[in-house]
Design a protein around this motif. Structure first.
Motif, short mmCIF file in Angstrom:
data_model
loop_
_atom_site.label_atom_id
_atom_site.label_comp_id
_atom_site.label_asym_id
_atom_site.label_seq_id
_atom_site.Cartn_x
_atom_site.Cartn_y
_atom_site.Cartn_z
N ALA A 85 0.77 -1.26 -0.10
CA ALA A 85 0.01 0.01 0.07
C ALA A 85 1.04 1.16 -0.11
N ALA A 86 0.49 2.17 -0.65
CA ALA A 86 0.87 3.65 -0.71
C ALA A 86 0.25 4.55 0.27
N VAL A 87 1.06 5.05 1.11
CA VAL A 87 0.20 5.76 2.25
C VAL A 87 0.71 7.21 2.38
N GLY A 88 0.28 8.00 3.18
CA GLY A 88 0.73 9.51 3.72
C GLY A 88 1.29 9.10 4.92
N GLY A 89 2.26 9.99 5.26
CA GLY A 89 2.92 9.82 6.75
C GLY A 89 2.30 11.11 7.55
N ALA A 160 -7.52 4.19 7.74
CA ALA A 160 -8.16 3.82 6.70
C ALA A 160 -9.14 5.10 6.46
N THR A 161 -8.92 5.75 5.46
CA THR A 161 -9.88 6.92 5.15
C THR A 161 -10.69 6.34 3.85
N GLN A 162 -11.86 7.14 3.64
CA GLN A 162 -12.79 6.58 2.49
C GLN A 162 -12.04 7.08 1.14
N ARG A 165 -10.68 11.34 -2.49
CA ARG A 165 -9.75 12.79 -2.26
C ARG A 165 -8.95 12.42 -1.06
N LEU A 166 -7.91 13.22 -0.97
CA LEU A 166 -6.85 13.15 0.25
C LEU A 166 -7.73 14.01 1.16
N GLU A 167 -7.09 14.12 2.55
CA GLU A 167 -7.67 14.66 3.50
C GLU A 167 -7.45 16.18 3.60
N THR A 168 -8.14 16.79 4.69
CA THR A 168 -7.96 18.18 4.88
C THR A 168 -6.97 17.99 6.00
N ILE A 182 -0.05 6.71 10.14
CA ILE A 182 -0.23 6.78 8.33
C ILE A 182 -1.53 6.66 7.93
N VAL A 183 -1.59 7.26 6.93
CA VAL A 183 -3.22 7.27 6.47
C VAL A 183 -3.11 6.80 4.87
N GLY A 184 -4.11 5.80 4.49
CA GLY A 184 -4.33 5.18 3.26
C GLY A 184 -5.75 4.90 3.15
N MET A 185 -6.05 4.50 1.83
CA MET A 185 -7.63 4.30 1.65
C MET A 185 -7.83 2.92 1.55
N THR A 186 -7.12 1.92 1.46
CA THR A 186 -7.49 0.56 1.02
C THR A 186 -7.12 -0.53 2.07
N VAL A 207 5.43 4.94 2.46
CA VAL A 207 4.92 6.38 2.52
C VAL A 207 5.32 7.17 1.22
N ILE A 208 4.45 7.73 0.70
CA ILE A 208 4.69 8.45 -0.68
C ILE A 208 4.31 9.98 -0.57
N ASN A 209 4.17 10.60 0.62
CA ASN A 209 3.91 12.00 0.86
C ASN A 209 3.67 12.09 2.44
N TRP A 210 4.07 13.26 2.56
CA TRP A 210 3.49 13.85 4.18
C TRP A 210 1.88 14.06 3.85
N ALA A 211 1.13 13.69 5.01
CA ALA A 211 -0.37 13.85 4.84
C ALA A 211 -0.63 15.28 4.87
N ALA A 212 -1.73 15.57 4.53
CA ALA A 212 -2.18 17.22 4.52
C ALA A 212 -1.77 17.95 5.70
N GLU A 219 0.21 22.55 0.32
CA GLU A 219 -0.67 21.37 -0.39
C GLU A 219 0.25 20.20 -0.83
N ILE A 220 -0.65 19.30 -1.27
CA ILE A 220 0.38 18.09 -1.49
C ILE A 220 0.58 17.88 -2.92
N SER A 221 1.71 17.69 -3.35
CA SER A 221 2.13 17.62 -4.83
C SER A 221 1.93 16.15 -5.16
N GLU A 224 5.10 14.81 -6.92
CA GLU A 224 6.15 14.36 -5.77
C GLU A 224 5.60 12.99 -5.55
N MET A 225 4.46 12.81 -5.28
CA MET A 225 3.83 11.77 -4.93
C MET A 225 4.35 10.64 -5.96
N GLU A 226 4.08 10.75 -7.18
CA GLU A 226 4.62 9.83 -8.29
C GLU A 226 5.86 9.47 -8.02
N1 HPA Z 1 -4.03 10.04 2.44
C1 HPA Z 1 -4.67 8.97 2.18
N2 HPA Z 1 -4.34 7.80 1.28
C2 HPA Z 1 -3.13 8.31 0.91
C3 HPA Z 1 -2.34 9.35 1.10
C4 HPA Z 1 -2.78 10.27 1.83
O1 HPA Z 1 -1.98 11.17 2.12
N3 HPA Z 1 -1.18 9.03 0.26
C5 HPA Z 1 -1.09 7.86 -0.22
N4 HPA Z 1 -2.31 7.40 -0.09
#
Ligand code: HPA
Length: 253
Positions: A85-89, A160-162, A165-168, A182-186, A207-212, A219-221, A224-226
């Motif tokens: 899983a790719a996630v936000g930190g 695990a978020t829905q 969209r990314l989070e606020t 960490i936060v991810g959607m799956t 972890v592919i980005n800092w969370a929002a 803002e999240i680029s 950069e995530m890619e």
């Molecule tokens: N939030 C939720 N899911 C994600 C994120 C994030 O920042 N990055 C990668 N998956």
């Protein structure tokens, strides 16, 4: 014979070290999985691969048929699953490029079919989910990461978020107050469905980005995530290759 499966997430729709033997579309009582199951060998070990978002990465997190995916894997004699899983930190240790082997989950998803235990029940069924991931598979992943000097984090709470969209920033603050690292959607309901089917399941998160609102960003680029995905998934593939022999010989499943 039982198989180990790898469920690939964003950035992992293909395993280039997998010598494919055949593909099989499994139909299930719950509908169609994300794609055909890909059977093959990695370093002579039998593996089944499934791309969670489809092989062309077209299925968003909230539209994935998690029940069909897990049921299909169980049906072809998979007993162990590594979920990538790719996630936000969120917390300070969880910066981009970090590999994390989570040990807990908080589920914020909604409206997803999240159980096999709802129709034609002769009795109400619950599962123990105190420890949502397989300790044995987690240990193999961590030992393998250490042998590769990957400095993976041992233990984290996956929120695990829905999505899609990314989070606020405020939502991420709430996730942190709740204890998420960490936060991810799956991550859910996948992990719970695996437990319902008695499948040993652990996650390898990149972890592919800092969370929002974290990491000093306004803002999240997405670019950069890619970038982070590309470089990070090379390490994930190495980790999987190193871990597979140990996971095959896990005995609990
Ligand atoms: N939030 C939720 N899911 C994600 C994120 C994030 O920042 N990055 C990668 N998956």
């Amino acid at each position: 014979m039982s198989f180990t499966a790898i469920i690939g997430g964003t950035g992992l729709t293909k395993l280039n070290n997998l010598e494919i033997t055949h593909k099989e579309m499994v139909s299930t009582p719950y509908g169609t999985p994300s794609g055909p199951l890909t059977f093959g060998k990695i370093c002579d070990l039998d593996v089944v691969f499934l791309a969670r978002h489809g092989y062309q990465h077209t299925i968003p997190p909230h539209m994935i048929n998690y029940r069909a995916n897990l049921w299909a894997l169980k049906n072809v004699d998979v007993s162990k699953i590594i979920a990538v899983a790719a996630v936000g930190g969120i917390t300070s240790e969880m910066g981009p490029e970090r590999l994390v082997i989570p040990d807990q989950i908080i589920d914020y998803t909604y409206g997803r079919s999240q159980t096999f235990f709802e129709d034609d029940l002769s009795f109400v069924t619950h599962i123990d989910f105190t420890r949502p991931y397989s300790d044995e598979i987690r240990k193999v992943l961590l030992d393998s990461a250490e042998s590769l000097k990957f400095d993976a984090v041992d233990g984290a709470v996956y929120g695990a978020t829905q999505g899609p969209r990314l989070e606020t920033a405020a939502e991420v603050n709430r996730l942190e107050r709740d204890g998420c690292d960490i936060v991810g959607m799956t991550g859910m309901p996948e992990a719970a469905l695996a437990r319902e089917l008695d499948l040993e399941y652990a996650a390898c998160a990149l972890v592919i980005n800092w969370a929002a609102g974290r990491g000093g960003q306004t803002e999240i680029s997405l670019q950069e995530m890619e970038k982070c995905l590309e470089s990070g998934m090379t390490r994930v593939k190495q980790l999987l290759e190193t871990a597979l022999p140990g996971i095959e010989s896990c005995t609990t499943a």
